[in-house]
Design a protein around this motif. Structure first.
Motif, PDB file in Angstrom:
ATOM      1  N   ASN A 118       0.859  -1.343  -0.006  1.00  0.00           N
ATOM      2  CA  ASN A 118       0.001  -0.267   0.067  1.00  0.00           C
ATOM      3  C   ASN A 118       0.766   1.309  -0.270  1.00  0.00           C
ATOM      4  N   ARG A 119       1.995   1.123   0.765  1.00  0.00           N
ATOM      5  CA  ARG A 119       2.858   2.371   0.782  1.00  0.00           C
ATOM      6  C   ARG A 119       3.700   2.543  -0.629  1.00  0.00           C
ATOM      7  N   GLU A 120       3.853   1.557  -1.111  1.00  0.00           N
ATOM      8  CA  GLU A 120       4.564   1.496  -2.338  1.00  0.00           C
ATOM      9  C   GLU A 120       3.424   2.291  -3.332  1.00  0.00           C
ATOM     10  N   LEU A 121       2.430   1.563  -3.521  1.00  0.00           N
ATOM     11  CA  LEU A 121       1.306   2.284  -4.343  1.00  0.00           C
ATOM     12  C   LEU A 121       1.048   3.687  -4.255  1.00  0.00           C
ATOM     13  N   LYS A 122       1.108   4.250  -2.990  1.00  0.00           N
ATOM     14  CA  LYS A 122       0.847   5.610  -2.728  1.00  0.00           C
ATOM     15  C   LYS A 122       2.002   6.409  -3.163  1.00  0.00           C
ATOM     16  N   LEU A 123       3.280   5.810  -3.053  1.00  0.00           N
ATOM     17  CA  LEU A 123       4.506   6.682  -3.636  1.00  0.00           C
ATOM     18  C   LEU A 123       4.398   6.866  -5.297  1.00  0.00           C
ATOM     19  N   GLU A 124       3.886   5.566  -5.706  1.00  0.00           N
ATOM     20  CA  GLU A 124       3.648   5.583  -7.175  1.00  0.00           C
ATOM     21  C   GLU A 124       2.598   6.425  -7.763  1.00  0.00           C
ATOM     22  N   LEU A 125       1.586   6.697  -6.901  1.00  0.00           N
ATOM     23  CA  LEU A 125       0.606   7.580  -7.368  1.00  0.00           C
ATOM     24  C   LEU A 125       0.884   8.853  -7.145  1.00  0.00           C
ATOM     25  N   ALA A 126       1.580   9.103  -6.119  1.00  0.00           N
ATOM     26  CA  ALA A 126       2.350  10.752  -5.898  1.00  0.00           C
ATOM     27  C   ALA A 126       2.998  11.066  -7.163  1.00  0.00           C
ATOM     28  N   ARG A 127       4.025  10.175  -7.558  1.00  0.00           N
ATOM     29  CA  ARG A 127       4.818  10.557  -8.671  1.00  0.00           C
ATOM     30  C   ARG A 127       3.941  10.799  -9.959  1.00  0.00           C
ATOM     31  N   LEU A 128       2.967   9.935 -10.284  1.00  0.00           N
ATOM     32  CA  LEU A 128       1.963  10.307 -11.439  1.00  0.00           C
ATOM     33  C   LEU A 128       1.216  11.448 -11.250  1.00  0.00           C
ATOM     34  N   ARG A 129       0.918  11.808 -10.134  1.00  0.00           N
ATOM     35  CA  ARG A 129       0.374  13.056 -10.143  1.00  0.00           C
ATOM     36  C   ARG A 129       1.178  14.309 -10.368  1.00  0.00           C
ATOM     37  N   MET A 130       2.300  14.087  -9.816  1.00  0.00           N
ATOM     38  CA  MET A 130       3.406  15.200 -10.456  1.00  0.00           C
ATOM     39  C   MET A 130       3.522  15.377 -11.571  1.00  0.00           C
ATOM     40  N   ARG A 131       3.589  14.076 -12.375  1.00  0.00           N
ATOM     41  CA  ARG A 131       3.766  14.480 -13.915  1.00  0.00           C
ATOM     42  C   ARG A 131       2.699  14.953 -14.543  1.00  0.00           C
ATOM     43  N   LEU A 132       1.553  14.628 -13.905  1.00  0.00           N
ATOM     44  CA  LEU A 132       0.286  15.123 -14.708  1.00  0.00           C
ATOM     45  C   LEU A 132       0.157  16.583 -14.366  1.00  0.00           C
ATOM     46  N   ASN A 133       0.754  16.955 -13.314  1.00  0.00           N
ATOM     47  CA  ASN A 133       0.617  18.568 -13.107  1.00  0.00           C
ATOM     48  C   ASN A 133       1.532  19.074 -14.055  1.00  0.00           C
ATOM     49  N   ASP A 134       2.596  18.454 -14.480  1.00  0.00           N
ATOM     50  CA  ASP A 134       3.537  19.152 -15.544  1.00  0.00           C
ATOM     51  C   ASP A 134       2.821  19.187 -16.998  1.00  0.00           C
ATOM     52  N   LEU A 135       1.889  18.226 -17.266  1.00  0.00           N
ATOM     53  CA  LEU A 135       1.400  18.253 -18.596  1.00  0.00           C
ATOM     54  C   LEU A 135       0.171  19.234 -18.514  1.00  0.00           C
ATOM     55  N   GLU A 136      -0.254  19.221 -17.312  1.00  0.00           N
ATOM     56  CA  GLU A 136      -1.148  20.508 -17.354  1.00  0.00           C
ATOM     57  C   GLU A 136      -0.781  21.858 -17.456  1.00  0.00           C
ATOM     58  N   LYS A 137       0.484  22.222 -16.851  1.00  0.00           N
ATOM     59  CA  LYS A 137       1.160  23.375 -17.081  1.00  0.00           C
ATOM     60  C   LYS A 137       1.573  23.758 -18.569  1.00  0.00           C
ATOM     61  N   ASP A 138       2.061  22.511 -19.045  1.00  0.00           N
ATOM     62  CA  ASP A 138       2.543  22.373 -20.577  1.00  0.00           C
ATOM     63  C   ASP A 138       1.192  22.841 -21.582  1.00  0.00           C
ATOM     64  N   GLN A 139       0.231  22.126 -21.095  1.00  0.00           N
ATOM     65  CA  GLN A 139      -1.254  22.530 -21.930  1.00  0.00           C
ATOM     66  C   GLN A 139      -1.413  23.926 -21.805  1.00  0.00           C
ATOM     67  N   VAL A 140      -1.246  24.596 -20.512  1.00  0.00           N
ATOM     68  CA  VAL A 140      -1.632  25.975 -20.403  1.00  0.00           C
ATOM     69  C   VAL A 140      -0.941  26.950 -21.166  1.00  0.00           C
ATOM     70  N   PHE A 141       0.490  26.348 -20.999  1.00  0.00           N
ATOM     71  CA  PHE A 141       1.454  27.141 -21.983  1.00  0.00           C
ATOM     72  C   PHE A 141       0.929  27.202 -23.713  1.00  0.00           C
ATOM     73  N   LEU A 142       0.726  25.762 -23.673  1.00  0.00           N
ATOM     74  CA  LEU A 142       0.461  25.530 -25.375  1.00  0.00           C
ATOM     75  C   LEU A 142      -0.704  26.252 -25.795  1.00  0.00           C
ATOM     76  N   LYS A 143      -1.621  26.696 -25.042  1.00  0.00           N
ATOM     77  CA  LYS A 143      -2.689  27.425 -25.552  1.00  0.00           C
ATOM     78  C   LYS A 143      -2.424  28.886 -25.519  1.00  0.00           C
ATOM     79  N   ARG A 144      -1.797  29.169 -24.628  1.00  0.00           N
ATOM     80  CA  ARG A 144      -1.534  30.658 -24.698  1.00  0.00           C
ATOM     81  C   ARG A 144      -0.425  31.224 -25.695  1.00  0.00           C
ATOM     82  N   ASP A 145       0.241  30.047 -26.206  1.00  0.00           N
ATOM     83  CA  ASP A 145       1.213  30.389 -27.445  1.00  0.00           C
ATOM     84  C   ASP A 145       0.440  30.309 -28.465  1.00  0.00           C
TER      85      ASP A 145
END
Length: 611
Positions: free
Chosen positions: A529-556
């Motif tokens: 359970n602890r390992e799954l929670k760590l993996e889920l946290a890493r995925l959320r961080m990468r998802l946040n990076d994609l969302e930021k890039d999407q915002v920059f894409l729309k602006r550009d």
């Protein structure tokens, strides 16, 4: 004339012959003393001068000039009276540990006390008993042997109690002295006690075996109160039982033509019940094989239920050190019942399962509730499970063994006790072979005891071709064998699997958790359970990076819709990984072939839409 009368007659002749050697023959005898049918021709004056009882008897018949006195129930019989008479005649004899108890009792009976001349027989015997006998353990045991025929007078004179207390004190003192002699300094300078297989202070163990069961019980009770080591008490009990319970060959053989002696049966029954009551409370103070031997004797002799239950509880507390030969307790009913006593073994298993955990096995107490039921350690459970499986295989060929009794033995242990079901499968197969008349319903009930996921490949291959098993069980075996083959193939390509190791293991070996104890299984789930929670946290961080890039894409894209910008963005986003399967933004490793193919498709679609 029977044998007893002949013995008494010969004893009387020899006594009279001996008395003629020390009685003064120049003075004619004027009184005859009758003791147990043996007469002594003596003189009144030496007797009445030291014996108050004879003086009072002579005084009562002064007018009739009594010449014959009969002494009834004189302790020690003719032998002790002869010694007392010698003392009255001032004939020297030696007081020893073999006659001091008789002298104490006969002097009390004849009232040879200090009220008459000083240093009478009673005071002489008491002095020897206190100053010599009570300071020597071997002499005390010899006196107790003599007291067995002098009860209850020896108890009233406290001869028995003094000897018992002396034995207990002496044994305890010798053990303490021996313990001090075993103290030594270790290499680190710390004082510790050296280990010795046999302690020289326990030499009294064999000597106590000569006592009767009543005297022995009182001695062992006094020793336990004095603090004698439980191991020494246990060794003494084993030695005494081996001496007293070796005459039952006719009792163990039901086909013997001669009927067992009822007195012998009662005596051995008393010995077994007494030894059980004297067993130390400490674990492993006596070998478990000895406990099983006592239990067999208790069952055979039909001892008290309390004694049998006590033995079953003691055996169950450390059943993990028993052997298969210990569990094979014969059934003594001989009325078409099973060859072995299955009910007794079942109660022993229940006692084992209900015992408390040891403190060493409680690694994480907070995991369980405080009021949760206790159970044995996993190591002990595994050992007992193998023992039970071997026991089931031994009793399975019995034609009179009912299915319900076979199943209740197999079901007593919890499910996590058996990490492998090969032993249980072997026992079930033997039972099916020995009982071909079982119905299909009974066969299905029996096979429900098996977890086919816990069979080894060899046992699984045998079960898949076993015609004695129900068809449903064979199908289950084939299914799990196919599942095992698929999992083995998955494990062989584990290096190519991009998923984390714990996910692949959990998906490929679902049977592992069933082979673990609840405590270990719970800890494994917590780690996953602890390992799954760590993996889920890493995925959320990468998802946040994609969302930021999407915002920059729309602006550009709002500022510039040129194809050149879109191509540069496509090249930029191709460096990102999806769901953590490729390399990260800062990683130097090249993307995989699949990732490149997907990224190229995204680039082409993006460029086409821009055009």
């Amino acid at each position: 004339m029977d044998r007893t009368d002949k013995q008494q007659l010969s004893l009387g002749k020899s006594t009279r012959h001996r008395s003629n050697e020390w009685i003064f023959r120049d003075v004619p005898s004027d009184i005859t003393i009758d003791v147990s049918g043996v007469t002594f021709s003596l003189h009144k004056f030496p007797l009445v001068s030291r014996s108050g009882r004879i003086r009072s008897l002579v005084a009562e018949h002064r007018d009739s000039d009594i010449s014959r006195i009969e002494l009834l129930n004189l302790p020690g019989g003719t032998e002790s009276f002869e010694l007392a008479a010698k003392f009255c005649y001032n004939i020297n004899f030696e007081i020893t540990s073999k006659n001091v108890a008789q002298l104490c009792c006969v002097s009390d009976y004849l009232e040879m006390t200090e009220e008459f001349p000083k240093d009478n027989l009673g005071s002489r015997a008491e002095e020897y008993l206190d100053s010599i006998v009570c300071k020597n353990l071997e002499m005390c045991i010899e006196v107790l042997q003599q007291c067995e025929s002098l009860l209850p007078l020896a108890d009233e004179l406290k001869i028995v109690n003094r000897c018992i207390e002396a034995i207990a004190s002496k044994a305890c003192a010798e053990q303490i002295a021996s313990s001090f002699s075993r103290l030594e300094y270790s290499s680190s300078g710390r004082l510790h006690m050296s280990r010795q297989a046999n302690c020289d202070a326990d030499w009294w163990i064999e000597d106590l075996s000569v006592l009767c069961i009543d005297m022995y019980q009182r001695v062992i009770t006094a020793m336990k109160c004095r603090g004698v080591r439980p191991e020494s008490i246990g060794a003494s009990l084993v030695s005494y039982a081996q001496k007293e319970l070796t005459k039952k060959s006719s009792l163990w053989n039901p086909s013997s033509q001669s009927k067992p002696d009822s007195d012998l049966v009662d005596h051995e029954k008393l010995v077994v019940e007494t030894i059980v009551s004297l067993l130390p409370v400490e674990k492993l103070a006596v070998p478990i094989t000895f406990l099983f031997g006592l239990l067999r004797s208790a069952v055979m002799l039909d001892c008290a239920i309390a004694s049998r239950l006590d033995l079953e509880r003691r055996i169950g507390s450390h059943l993990d050190v028993a052997t298969i030969d210990d569990l094979l307790i014969p059934s003594f009913k001989h009325e078409g019942d099973t060859l072995f006593d299955v009910d007794t073994v079942h109660r022993i298993l229940l006692n084992f399962c209900q015992q408390d955990d040891s403190e060493d096995d409680l690694d994480d107490v907070s995991v369980f509730e405080s009021d949760s039921p206790r159970s044995p350690s996993q190591t002990a459970l595994v050992k007992v499970a193998k023992l039970v499986d071997n026991y089931l295989a031994e009793i399975a060929p019995d034609a009179n063994l009912k299915l319900s009794k076979f199943m209740v033995i197999a079901e007593t242990l919890p499910a996590h006790a058996r990490t492998v079901h090969d032993g249980l499968y072997r026992a079930i197969d033997i039972y099916l072979k020995a009982h071909p008349g079982l119905s299909d319903l009974d066969k299905k009930k029996l096979c429900k005891l098996l977890d086919f996921q816990k069979l080894s490949p060899e046992a699984g291959a045998h079960a898949a071709q076993n015609e004695r098993l129900p068809l449903q069980s064979i199908v289950q075996v084939l299914y799990f064998e196919q599942l095992r083959l698929r999992n083995s193939l998955c494990c062989s390509s584990i290096e190519d699997d991009p998923r984390p190791m714990h996910q692949s293991w959990r998906m490929s070996s679902g049977a592992l958790s069933a082979a673990m104890s609840p405590r270990d299984n719970y800890a494994s789930l917590r780690r996953e359970n602890r390992e799954l929670k760590l993996e889920l946290a890493r995925l959320r961080m990468r998802l946040n990076d994609l969302e930021k890039d999407q915002v920059f894409l729309k602006r550009d894209m709002a500022k510039s819709g040129s194809r050149k910008f879109m191509c540069s963005f496509s090249r930029r986003i191709s460096k990102l990984s999806f769901f953590g399967l490729g390399s990260s933004r800062g990683s130097s490793s090249p993307p995989s072939t699949n990732s490149q193919r997907i990224d190229s498709k995204v680039i082409d679609k993006t460029c086409a839409s821009t055009e």
